[in-house]
Design a protein around this motif. Structure first.
Motif, short mmCIF file in Angstrom:
data_model
loop_
_atom_site.label_atom_id
_atom_site.label_comp_id
_atom_site.label_asym_id
_atom_site.label_seq_id
_atom_site.Cartn_x
_atom_site.Cartn_y
_atom_site.Cartn_z
N PRO A 76 0.95 -1.20 0.08
CA PRO A 76 -0.08 0.10 0.07
C PRO A 76 0.83 1.18 0.08
O PRO A 76 0.54 2.27 -0.62
CB PRO A 76 -0.57 -0.12 1.25
N PHE A 80 1.31 4.08 -3.35
CA PHE A 80 0.97 5.56 -3.06
C PHE A 80 2.18 6.15 -3.23
O PHE A 80 1.89 7.40 -4.22
CB PHE A 80 0.53 5.41 -1.55
N ASN A 263 -5.70 0.59 7.07
CA ASN A 263 -6.10 1.86 6.88
C ASN A 263 -5.06 2.63 6.27
O ASN A 263 -4.58 3.84 6.62
CB ASN A 263 -6.70 2.44 7.97
N GLU A 265 -4.84 4.64 3.54
CA GLU A 265 -5.37 6.16 3.08
C GLU A 265 -5.05 6.94 4.38
O GLU A 265 -4.29 8.10 3.85
CB GLU A 265 -6.51 6.09 2.84
N ASN A 268 -0.87 6.76 4.82
CA ASN A 268 -0.16 7.56 3.63
C ASN A 268 -0.43 8.88 3.73
O ASN A 268 0.64 9.63 3.48
CB ASN A 268 -0.48 6.76 2.45
N THR A 269 -1.58 9.39 3.73
CA THR A 269 -1.74 10.92 3.36
C THR A 269 -1.15 11.52 4.76
O THR A 269 -0.69 12.71 4.45
CB THR A 269 -3.34 11.16 3.35
#
Length: 286
Positions: A76, A80, A263, A265, A268-269
């Motif tokens: 993941p 990304f 999770n 997202e 990573n963000t």
């Protein structure tokens, strides 16, 4: 040819073309992270072959997995961050395709392995993102090889191998797994790679030993991350944060040790925002 016949003929052609078109879109190449010949490389470091893969272009970003992970575990994050960065990710010693070597597994040796890969690639001043054991190694890179680290994110790291840093349930699990590996090796059991399992758990049981004075040597900005449902005690994470001059703290609420996978997202963000922004917060400690 009449208009109605032409229309039916066009619909017939479309009905043949559309399924093939949809199929070609869904049949895109799936990357086998950790087993990608096109992106993979081997390098011999301290008597053992170490494996790494490279994805994307841009500012170099090193991803470091945890104790039981490998390159594939970081899928993941690779997918990304490779959109914007040149991602370097390795199978840490004894995991994936990387050899264990003859010596005992240590965080210091894995740190040297990663630095060796960066030397081989002629890279300095990289972003470094490590989770769990990878977070420990990221800190060690900043302490002993500051020229290699421009900015780092250390998620769920610990400084000592004890219940002051780790919750007892997790620490006891590590000891139990190490003892089981010891027993299986005595029995010459071949059902699993007990040597690697033994070494991985011994490393967590007896290492690391990073002092507050060691942390105070770190000059680059550091995002110290964890969760409020982690195996690392919250107060231990705060202690790491307080001993690094240019540190920011992030505790993800309602998440656990595996947030980067469960999770991605959110994880990573959060990391990307930190890497992209200018360091903030030093003035609050004056």
């Amino acid at each position: 040819m009449s208009h109605s016949i032409r229309t039916k003929f066009a619909i017939l052609i479309f009905s043949f073309i559309l399924p093939n078109s949809v199929f070609s879109q869904s049949d895109l190449k799936v990357i086998d992270y950790g087993n990608n010949i096109e992106a993979g490389n081997f390098i011999s470091i301290h008597g053992a072959k170490q494996y790494f893969e490279i994805y994307g272009q841009g500012t170099p970003l090193v991803l470091i997995h945890g104790n039981g992970g490998n390159i594939a575990y970081m899928k993941p994050q690779i997918e990304f961050f490779a959109k914007k960065y040149k991602v370097i990710v390795m199978d840490c010693r004894g995991r994936g395709k990387s050899e264990l070597g003859k010596d005992s597994l240590t965080y210091n040796q894995i740190t040297k392995d990663i630095v060796g890969i960066l030397d081989y690639l002629q890279l300095d001043s990289t972003y470094v993102v490590g989770r769990s054991d990878g977070g420990i190694i990221a800190l060690l890179m900043a302490i002993y090889h500051p020229e290699k680290v421009k900015k780092l994110v250390s998620f769920a790291a610990n400084l000592t191998p004890d219940t002051l840093a780790l919750y007892p349930s997790f620490y006891n699990e590590v000891v139990r797994d190490r003892k089981l590996a010891d027993q299986m090796l005595v029995k010459n059991d071949n059902s699993q790679n007990w040597k690697v399992i033994q070494q991985r758990n011994r490393m967590m049981e007896f290492q690391p030993h990073i002092s507050a004075s060691d942390l105070q040597k770190i000059k680059c900005p550091v995002l110290v991350m964890s969760t409020d449902r982690d195996v690392i005690r919250e107060e231990h994470t705060v202690s790491i944060y307080r001993n690094i001059k240019k540190a920011n703290l992030c505790i993800l609420t309602g998440e656990n040790h595996y947030v980067s996978k469960n999770n991605p997202e959110l994880f990573n963000t959060t990391v990307q925002k930190y890497l992209e922004e200018t360091y903030k917060g030093e003035e609050l400690r004056q």
